[in-house]
Design a protein around this motif. Structure first.
Motif, PDB file in Angstrom:
ATOM      1  N   LEU A 134      -1.086   4.855   6.848  1.00 56.41           N
ATOM      2  CA  LEU A 134      -0.165   4.040   6.984  1.00 56.41           C
ATOM      3  C   LEU A 134       1.025   4.718   6.577  1.00 56.41           C
ATOM      4  N   LYS A 135       2.386   4.638   7.342  1.00 57.56           N
ATOM      5  CA  LYS A 135       3.761   5.190   7.004  1.00 57.56           C
ATOM      6  C   LYS A 135       4.597   3.955   6.422  1.00 57.56           C
ATOM      7  N   PRO A 136       5.665   4.424   6.180  1.00 57.06           N
ATOM      8  CA  PRO A 136       6.737   3.261   5.560  1.00 57.06           C
ATOM      9  C   PRO A 136       7.326   2.696   6.868  1.00 57.06           C
ATOM     10  N   GLU A 137       7.230   3.460   8.088  1.00 55.58           N
ATOM     11  CA  GLU A 137       7.741   2.601   8.965  1.00 55.58           C
ATOM     12  C   GLU A 137       6.750   1.438   9.598  1.00 55.58           C
ATOM     13  N   ASP A 138       5.520   1.452   9.050  1.00 56.84           N
ATOM     14  CA  ASP A 138       4.587   0.445   9.483  1.00 56.84           C
ATOM     15  C   ASP A 138       4.974  -0.887   8.898  1.00 56.84           C
ATOM     16  N   THR A 174       3.453  -4.285   3.615  1.00 55.17           N
ATOM     17  CA  THR A 174       4.657  -3.178   2.919  1.00 55.17           C
ATOM     18  C   THR A 174       3.908  -1.756   2.821  1.00 55.17           C
ATOM     19  N   VAL A 175       4.569  -0.807   3.305  1.00 55.08           N
ATOM     20  CA  VAL A 175       4.065   0.598   2.709  1.00 55.08           C
ATOM     21  C   VAL A 175       5.349   1.326   2.103  1.00 55.08           C
ATOM     22  N   SER A 176       4.845   1.418   0.590  1.00 55.10           N
ATOM     23  CA  SER A 176       5.803   2.185  -0.217  1.00 55.10           C
ATOM     24  C   SER A 176       5.048   2.776  -1.273  1.00 55.10           C
ATOM     25  N   SER A 177       5.750   3.821  -1.870  1.00 53.61           N
ATOM     26  CA  SER A 177       5.435   4.350  -3.110  1.00 53.61           C
ATOM     27  C   SER A 177       6.265   4.097  -4.183  1.00 53.61           C
ATOM     28  N   VAL A 221       0.979   3.766  16.928  1.00 55.73           N
ATOM     29  CA  VAL A 221      -0.119   3.598  15.975  1.00 55.73           C
ATOM     30  C   VAL A 221      -1.500   4.150  16.574  1.00 55.73           C
ATOM     31  N   LYS A 222      -1.301   4.836  17.843  1.00 58.93           N
ATOM     32  CA  LYS A 222      -2.468   5.526  18.510  1.00 58.93           C
ATOM     33  C   LYS A 222      -3.010   6.588  17.457  1.00 58.93           C
ATOM     34  N   GLY A 223      -4.361   6.562  17.133  1.00 54.90           N
ATOM     35  CA  GLY A 223      -5.064   7.198  16.353  1.00 54.90           C
ATOM     36  C   GLY A 223      -5.297   7.107  14.876  1.00 54.90           C
ATOM     37  N   ARG A 224      -4.511   5.784  14.620  1.00 55.39           N
ATOM     38  CA  ARG A 224      -4.246   5.336  13.286  1.00 55.39           C
ATOM     39  C   ARG A 224      -4.909   4.137  12.928  1.00 55.39           C
ATOM     40  N   PHE A 225      -4.408   3.210  14.036  1.00 52.24           N
ATOM     41  CA  PHE A 225      -5.101   1.800  14.028  1.00 52.24           C
ATOM     42  C   PHE A 225      -6.224   1.664  14.835  1.00 52.24           C
ATOM     43  N   THR A 226      -7.018   0.533  14.622  1.00 50.99           N
ATOM     44  CA  THR A 226      -8.118   0.095  15.549  1.00 50.99           C
ATOM     45  C   THR A 226      -8.143  -1.265  15.313  1.00 50.99           C
ATOM     46  N   ILE A 227      -8.266  -2.021  16.763  1.00 55.60           N
ATOM     47  CA  ILE A 227      -8.381  -3.172  17.009  1.00 55.60           C
ATOM     48  C   ILE A 227      -9.898  -3.456  17.230  1.00 55.60           C
ATOM     49  N   SER A 228     -10.538  -4.831  16.659  1.00 57.84           N
ATOM     50  CA  SER A 228     -11.641  -4.919  17.216  1.00 57.84           C
ATOM     51  C   SER A 228     -11.881  -6.359  16.892  1.00 57.84           C
ATOM     52  N   VAL A 282       0.732  -1.242  -0.117  1.00 58.86           N
ATOM     53  CA  VAL A 282       0.203  -0.116   0.106  1.00 58.86           C
ATOM     54  C   VAL A 282       0.679   1.173  -0.153  1.00 58.86           C
ATOM     55  N   GLN A 283       0.220   2.109  -0.438  1.00 64.40           N
ATOM     56  CA  GLN A 283       1.164   3.544  -0.645  1.00 64.40           C
ATOM     57  C   GLN A 283       1.013   4.295   0.662  1.00 64.40           C
ATOM     58  N   PRO A 284       1.874   5.099   1.059  1.00 61.72           N
ATOM     59  CA  PRO A 284       1.845   6.139   2.134  1.00 61.72           C
ATOM     60  C   PRO A 284       0.630   6.861   2.379  1.00 61.72           C
ATOM     61  N   GLY A 285       0.008   6.823   3.423  1.00 63.08           N
ATOM     62  CA  GLY A 285      -1.383   7.340   3.617  1.00 63.08           C
ATOM     63  C   GLY A 285      -2.237   6.655   3.355  1.00 63.08           C
ATOM     64  N   GLY A 286      -2.178   5.367   2.893  1.00 65.87           N
ATOM     65  CA  GLY A 286      -3.380   4.491   2.599  1.00 65.87           C
ATOM     66  C   GLY A 286      -3.689   3.627   3.632  1.00 65.87           C
ATOM     67  N   SER A 287      -4.731   2.597   3.292  1.00 69.35           N
ATOM     68  CA  SER A 287      -5.256   1.957   4.592  1.00 69.35           C
ATOM     69  C   SER A 287      -5.242   0.367   4.196  1.00 69.35           C
ATOM     70  N   LEU A 288      -5.444  -0.315   5.297  1.00 71.49           N
ATOM     71  CA  LEU A 288      -5.441  -1.895   4.897  1.00 71.49           C
ATOM     72  C   LEU A 288      -6.237  -2.543   6.141  1.00 71.49           C
ATOM     73  N   ARG A 289      -6.724  -3.487   5.928  1.00 68.30           N
ATOM     74  CA  ARG A 289      -7.715  -4.044   7.403  1.00 68.30           C
ATOM     75  C   ARG A 289      -7.073  -5.644   7.382  1.00 68.30           C
ATOM     76  N   LEU A 290      -6.446  -6.015   8.237  1.00 65.22           N
ATOM     77  CA  LEU A 290      -6.081  -7.488   8.756  1.00 65.22           C
ATOM     78  C   LEU A 290      -7.092  -7.962   9.419  1.00 65.22           C
ATOM     79  N   SER A 291      -7.195  -9.433   9.026  1.00 62.30           N
ATOM     80  CA  SER A 291      -8.168 -10.126   9.766  1.00 62.30           C
ATOM     81  C   SER A 291      -7.384 -11.242  10.256  1.00 62.30           C
ATOM     82  N   CYS A 292      -7.845 -11.786  11.289  1.00 62.28           N
ATOM     83  CA  CYS A 292      -7.268 -13.010  11.881  1.00 62.28           C
ATOM     84  C   CYS A 292      -8.437 -14.165  12.376  1.00 62.28           C
TER      85      CYS A 292
END
Length: 116
Positions: free
Chosen positions: A85-89, A113-116, A63-70, A11-21
């Motif tokens: 998302l940031k490259p450091e994520d 992977t967060v990269s442009s 990650v506070k304010g950017r990520f949400t666990i549910s 994903v590009q910086p600033g983008g979003s993803l949702r992980l599932s488990c």
């Protein structure tokens, strides 16, 4: 017992993803759940955690304010919504189920992977 992560990707910086488990083989509602991540050359770190019935959450400062666990106990699934998302994520993200000091289960990980 099985924990299967999905939703990772590029994903590009600033983008979003949702992980599932998705969990199976144990009583999911009795377990607190955590997402951890590990970047190359770094130690595994806690990203977010949620109590067994979802009433309490904790986040890494980074990650506070950017990520949400549910947690959806009916679907036996825990999610991590990741925004801004940031490259450091960039890391492998792992799902963990924990109850007390003896029950501790891990998924195989999903790469983000967060990269442009």
């Amino acid at each position: 017992v099985q924990l299967v992560e999905s939703g990772g990707g590029l994903v590009q910086p600033g983008g979003s993803l949702r992980l599932s488990c998705a969990a199976s083989g144990f009583t999911f509602s009795n377990y607190a759940m955590r997402w951890l991540r590990q970047a190359p050359g770094k130690e595994r770190e806690l990203v977010a955690g949620i109590s067994s019935y979802g009433g309490s959450t904790v986040y890494a400062d980074s990650v506070k304010g950017r990520f949400t666990i549910s947690k959806d106990n009916a679907k036996k699934t825990v999610y991590l919504q990741m925004n801004s998302l940031k490259p450091e994520d960039t890391a492998a993200y792992y799902c963990n189920a924990r109850r007390g000091s003896s029950d501790d289960y891990w998924g195989q990980g999903t790469q983000v992977t967060v990269s442009s």
